[in-house]
Design a protein around this motif. Structure first.
Motif, mmCIF file in Angstrom:
data_model
loop_
_atom_site.group_PDB
_atom_site.id
_atom_site.type_symbol
_atom_site.label_atom_id
_atom_site.label_comp_id
_atom_site.label_asym_id
_atom_site.label_seq_id
_atom_site.Cartn_x
_atom_site.Cartn_y
_atom_site.Cartn_z
ATOM 1 N N LYS A 11 -42.191 -9.489 50.661
ATOM 2 C CA LYS A 11 -42.018 -8.385 51.608
ATOM 3 C C LYS A 11 -42.681 -7.091 51.117
ATOM 4 O O LYS A 11 -43.193 -6.293 51.900
ATOM 5 C CB LYS A 11 -40.510 -8.159 51.791
ATOM 6 C CG LYS A 11 -40.120 -7.164 52.817
ATOM 7 C CD LYS A 11 -38.598 -7.042 52.845
ATOM 8 C CE LYS A 11 -38.169 -5.925 53.758
ATOM 9 N NZ LYS A 11 -36.710 -5.729 53.698
ATOM 10 N N ASN A 37 -37.665 -14.331 58.194
ATOM 11 C CA ASN A 37 -36.501 -14.639 57.364
ATOM 12 C C ASN A 37 -36.326 -16.156 57.444
ATOM 13 O O ASN A 37 -36.159 -16.720 58.537
ATOM 14 C CB ASN A 37 -35.260 -13.917 57.905
ATOM 15 C CG ASN A 37 -34.070 -14.102 56.969
ATOM 16 O OD1 ASN A 37 -33.979 -15.081 56.225
ATOM 17 N ND2 ASN A 37 -33.157 -13.162 57.008
ATOM 18 N N SER A 62 -33.939 -18.003 57.018
ATOM 19 C CA SER A 62 -32.711 -18.484 57.681
ATOM 20 C C SER A 62 -32.903 -18.594 59.197
ATOM 21 O O SER A 62 -32.091 -19.217 59.867
ATOM 22 C CB SER A 62 -31.523 -17.589 57.343
ATOM 23 O OG SER A 62 -31.700 -16.322 57.923
ATOM 24 N N ASN A 109 -31.117 -16.355 53.096
ATOM 25 C CA ASN A 109 -31.775 -15.158 53.621
ATOM 26 C C ASN A 109 -32.913 -14.811 52.679
ATOM 27 O O ASN A 109 -32.690 -14.273 51.596
ATOM 28 C CB ASN A 109 -30.768 -14.008 53.734
ATOM 29 C CG ASN A 109 -29.899 -14.175 54.967
ATOM 30 O OD1 ASN A 109 -30.410 -14.418 56.070
ATOM 31 N ND2 ASN A 109 -28.591 -14.097 54.804
ATOM 32 N N ARG A 110 -34.091 -15.170 53.068
ATOM 33 C CA ARG A 110 -35.276 -14.984 52.219
ATOM 34 C C ARG A 110 -36.380 -14.443 53.115
ATOM 35 O O ARG A 110 -36.829 -15.140 54.040
ATOM 36 C CB ARG A 110 -35.692 -16.346 51.639
ATOM 37 C CG ARG A 110 -36.882 -16.316 50.692
ATOM 38 C CD ARG A 110 -37.245 -17.745 50.281
ATOM 39 N NE ARG A 110 -38.271 -17.792 49.266
ATOM 40 C CZ ARG A 110 -38.040 -17.837 47.947
ATOM 41 N NH1 ARG A 110 -36.805 -17.869 47.498
ATOM 42 N NH2 ARG A 110 -39.032 -17.866 47.094
ATOM 43 N N GLU A 111 -36.793 -13.215 52.845
ATOM 44 C CA GLU A 111 -37.826 -12.612 53.692
ATOM 45 C C GLU A 111 -39.191 -12.744 53.036
ATOM 46 O O GLU A 111 -39.345 -12.427 51.848
ATOM 47 C CB GLU A 111 -37.509 -11.135 53.926
ATOM 48 C CG GLU A 111 -36.303 -10.919 54.815
ATOM 49 C CD GLU A 111 -36.104 -9.443 55.143
ATOM 50 O OE1 GLU A 111 -36.069 -9.107 56.328
ATOM 51 O OE2 GLU A 111 -35.989 -8.650 54.188
ATOM 52 N N THR A 119 -31.584 -14.517 48.487
ATOM 53 C CA THR A 119 -32.863 -15.076 48.019
ATOM 54 C C THR A 119 -32.744 -15.673 46.621
ATOM 55 O O THR A 119 -32.275 -15.008 45.690
ATOM 56 C CB THR A 119 -33.938 -13.972 47.989
ATOM 57 O OG1 THR A 119 -33.975 -13.361 49.268
ATOM 58 C CG2 THR A 119 -35.305 -14.541 47.641
#
Ligand SMILES: C[S@@+](CC[C@H](N)C(=O)[O-])C[C@H]1O[C@@H](n2cnc3c(N)ncnc32)[C@H](O)[C@@H]1O
Length: 358
Positions: A122, A159, A161, A168-170, A272
């Motif tokens: 990100k 994201n 998810s 939750n991993r962006e 994450t």
């Protein structure tokens, strides 16, 4: 989870750069792409990759001549993210590791695949080139002009998810489509977040491999004792904090109230999984057991199937495995994006080439 593969006579050929242990590549394989070349210079990544996915070129990418790489229809690259990561010093593209992006351009220029996928952290979104331009604009501009033919590039902060990954991993994804294909890519719709909480991930039966955890440091073990399921370091009594943490607790405003030692509950989606796997900055503590998640548990959070193996007799470096898994693109995220590219670019009946290059 099993994903049926599209029945394609001629599968599009996939060139994979910076392949790691193969999270992204497995997702592309599941979506019907045929890998023709993969590369990584890290020996742990190579060992896991060849155990599960097959051949991998082991050289440093900077030493590889373009003609040594087979032609392909899609090229993917999750070039190393440290230069762009929020934790790093943000030198961006001027950092020697940022220059690996230039290696991607060099190979794309020669191969001109129909589609490109870049994956990055990100932090890339707020990184600037030395000339002041935002890195996103630099990447889009470079790809749009390459070989005077160029690519239409779409990017998005996704994201995981939203794509059936229990985490939750962006990450920032760029999808480029060669301009002569007259297409522009649209990222797939977000999916329902059913069954993504830790409760659905952590029931691992004994017969499944890699149920081994990296022991916590004495200090971390002490902290974890005081953190309830769903809590964080904020639950640890002041007298049990190490001096470093006391200093921060004394002035939370100054330090922007960091949420160290997050211990996600069974009813939450995990945060994450990072390559460092440190409890301080990554929710890596099991909700109910005073330990790190095992290798299998983080592999599940990253949506690697249970038959994807990590530890072998010759390959027993546990810390290296945490790093490989934390660095990977979640397999199911890769699958959904790859499937979308497959549908939009490779199976579009309206697709007409202005000129076929290779
Ligand atoms: C973020 S990881 C890629 C993870 C991968 N996309 C996955 O899904 O598993 C980046 C990888 O780039 C590799 N790498 C870094 N510099 C390299 C170089 N000069 N030549 C080849 N591989 C390199 C690292 O060893 C690391 O495995």
């Amino acid at each position: 989870m099993t994903h049926s593969q599209p029945n394609l006579m001629n599968k599009p050929r996939h060139i994979s750069l910076f392949s790691g242990c193969g999270g992204l590549d497995l997702g592309f394989e599941q979506a019907g792409f045929k890998r023709v070349w993969a590369n990584d210079f890290d020996s742990d990544a190579q060992a896991v990759y060849s155990l599960n996915l097959g051949e991998i070129d082991k050289r440093d990418i900077v030493t590889i001549i373009e003609d040594e790489i087979p032609d392909g229809d899609i090229l993917t690259a999750g070039f190393p993210c440290q230069p762009f990561s929020n934790a790093g010093n943000r030198k961006g593209i001027m950092d020697p590791r940022g220059m690996l992006y230039k290696e991607c351009l060099r190979i794309i220029k020669k191969k001109m695949p129909k589609a490109i996928l870049f994956e990055n952290v990100k932090g890339l979104l707020s990184t600037h080139h030395s000339d002041g331009r935002n890195i996103v604009d630099v990447i889009k501009d470079d790809l749009s002009k390459i070989n005077s033919l160029g690519y239409n590039v779409t990017h998005e902060l996704v994201n995981a998810s939203d794509y059936e990954v229990p985490q939750n991993r962006e990450r920032v994804l760029f999808v480029g489509i060669r301009k002569d294909l007259n297409l522009s890519f649209e990222f797939p719709f977000k999916l329902r977040k059913d069954q993504l909480t830790l409760r659905h991930v952590l029931s691992v039966t004994k017969d499944i491999p890699d149920q081994i955890d990296w022991p916590l440091s004495p200090q971390a073990s002490q902290m974890v004792n005081y953190i309830p399921e769903g809590g964080s370091w904020k639950d640890v009594p002041y007298e049990f904090l190490a001096p470093r943490f006391r200093k921060i607790r004394d002035n939370m405003k100054k330090y922007h109230s960091p949420n160290f030692y997050r211990r996600f509950s069974r009813n939450e989606i995990c945060g994450t999984i990072t390559a460092s796997a440190q409890p301080e900055n990554c929710g890596i503590i099991h909700p109910t057991k005073n330990r790190r998640f095992t290798i299998r548990e983080i592999a599940r959070i990253q949506t690697f199937p249970d038959d994807f193996k990590f530890i072998t007799k010759t390959n027993r470096d546990i810390v290296a495995m945490y790093k490989l898994i934390g660095n990977a693109v979640p397999v199911t995220l890769a699958y959904h994006i790859a499937l979308s590219i497959m549908k939009q670019v490779f199976k579009n009946p309206k697709q007409k080439l202005k000129r076929e290059l290779f």
